[in-house]
Scaffold this active site. Structure first.
Site, PDB file in Angstrom:
ATOM      1  N   HIS A 118       0.854  -1.196   0.000  1.00 23.30           N
ATOM      2  CA  HIS A 118       0.000   0.000   0.000  1.00 23.30           C
ATOM      3  C   HIS A 118       0.890   1.246   0.000  1.00 23.30           C
ATOM      4  CE1 HIS A 118      -2.841   3.083   1.162  1.00 23.30           C
ATOM      5  NE2 HIS A 118      -3.793   2.258   0.760  1.00 23.30           N
ATOM      6  N   GLU A 188      -3.889   1.932  -7.305  1.00 26.90           N
ATOM      7  CA  GLU A 188      -4.276   3.080  -6.479  1.00 26.90           C
ATOM      8  C   GLU A 188      -3.340   4.251  -6.755  1.00 26.90           C
ATOM      9  OE1 GLU A 188      -6.591   1.844  -2.748  1.00 26.90           O
ATOM     10  OE2 GLU A 188      -4.470   1.722  -2.259  1.00 26.90           O
TER      11      GLU A 188
HETATM   12  P1  PGA Z   1      -9.400   6.292   0.012  1.00 23.35           P
HETATM   13  O1  PGA Z   1      -8.247   5.225   0.306  1.00 23.35           O
HETATM   14  O2  PGA Z   1     -10.597   5.533  -0.483  1.00 23.35           O
HETATM   15  O3  PGA Z   1      -9.626   6.981   1.325  1.00 23.35           O
HETATM   16  O4  PGA Z   1      -8.880   7.225  -1.030  1.00 23.35           O
HETATM   17  C1  PGA Z   1      -8.028   4.149  -0.540  1.00 23.35           C
HETATM   18  C2  PGA Z   1      -6.831   3.380  -0.059  1.00 23.35           C
HETATM   19  O5  PGA Z   1      -5.864   4.012   0.400  1.00 23.35           O
HETATM   20  O6  PGA Z   1      -6.815   2.142  -0.106  1.00 23.35           O
END
Ligand code: PGA
Length: 278
Positions: A118, A188
């Site tokens: 992440h 992401e």
């Molecule tokens: P968010 O986070 O939906 O608050 O943007 C997503 C993540 O970091 O997995």
């Protein structure tokens, strides 16, 4: 030469690819981060979610609590189809690593998946090499690895494509063929995380990235298996944008952060995914 969407589409047509989400259920993971703080809060969220599961039947749902909350969450979800993921994992299996949590410890606590790489962990110093080690540990423990990749920023030259290629190819080094079915990729983009729906990636841009990730996976892994790896999107997914992202982009599901910390907003997302994937 920069990759164009048309070139990527040609690759797909020539490969005769069938999108993964046409074959499997949509997967939605609630990344609770440190939003949900106590076993009591986790238990109450999980029981409510479970009680409302008919509203999102057909959607594969996973919650990722902080480690100390996993037992209470797992107890509240026992016997339901909602699964548990760990938020991070040590690259080691045991020994002198203060503060480390191994993949087998997570499994023992009740997790069947683990998020690795992440961006919030990368920002705290996790290297591509460590992420590869973590992934291999997760797979060796028989758990599903959710590998996060994403660029910090974009520019007109398309440097973000190279970032994604580097992150994916290093994370997936030495993955045994038999374990490819235990891998999920979560795209992401860091610039879209923890904002609001309006700041999330636009569906058309996401379509391009999903195709690019599939092509990269096909280069890095065994081709026919690679094409079945679910590709999720994360970054300011909320009730307002989830349906358009699902319908227009070709993603196989979502990794949801802030909007998963409130049971009502999370169920709203799950209901939209259910409607969108029928
Ligand atoms: P968010 O986070 O939906 O608050 O943007 C997503 C993540 O970091 O997995």
């Amino acid at each position: 030469m920069p990759l164009t969407l048309a070139a990527l589409w040609r690759f797909f047509v020539s490969e005769g690819v069938v999108y993964w989400q046409g074959m499997k259920k949509c997967l939605v993971i609630a990344n609770w981060k440190m939003y949900i703080k106590s076993p009591k809060e986790a238990e109450s969220f999980a029981s409510t979610l479970r009680g409302r599961s008919r509203q999102f039947s057909g959607v594969e749902v996973v919650v990722a609590p902080a480690l100390p909350l996993i037992p209470a969450t797992a107890a509240a979800l026992k016997g339901s189809t909602i699964k548990i993921a760990g938020q991070s994992v040590s690259p080691f299996d045991g020994g002198a690593h203060t503060g480390g949590i191994s993949a087998s410890m997570l499994k023992e606590a009740g997790a069947s998946m683990v998020i690795v790489g992440h961006s919030e962990r990368r920002a705290e110093g996790e290297s591509n090499e460590a992420i590869n080690e973590q992934l291999l540990r997760v797979l060796a423990a028989g758990l599903i690895a959710v590998v996060c990749v994403g660029e910090a920023a974009r520019d007109a030259a398309g440097v973000h494509f190279q970032t994604i290629t580097n992150q994916l190819s290093s994370a997936l080094k030495h993955v045994p063929k038999v374990s490819v079915s235990k891998i999920v990729v979560a795209y992401e983009p860091v610039w879209a995380i923890n904002k609001q729906a309006a700041d999330a990636m636009k569906p058309a841009d996401l379509t391009e990235m999903v195709i690019f990730i599939r092509k990269t996976l096909a280069d890095v892994l065994e081709r026919s298996q690679a094409l079945r790896v679910p590709v999720l999107y994360g970054g300011s997914v909320e009730g307002q944008n989830v349906r358009a992202l699902l319908l227009e982009s070709g993603v196989g599901g979502f990794l949801v952060g802030h909007a998963s910390a409130d049971v009502d907003s999370f169920v709203e997302i799950l209901k939209s995914v259910r409607l969108g994937s029928r």
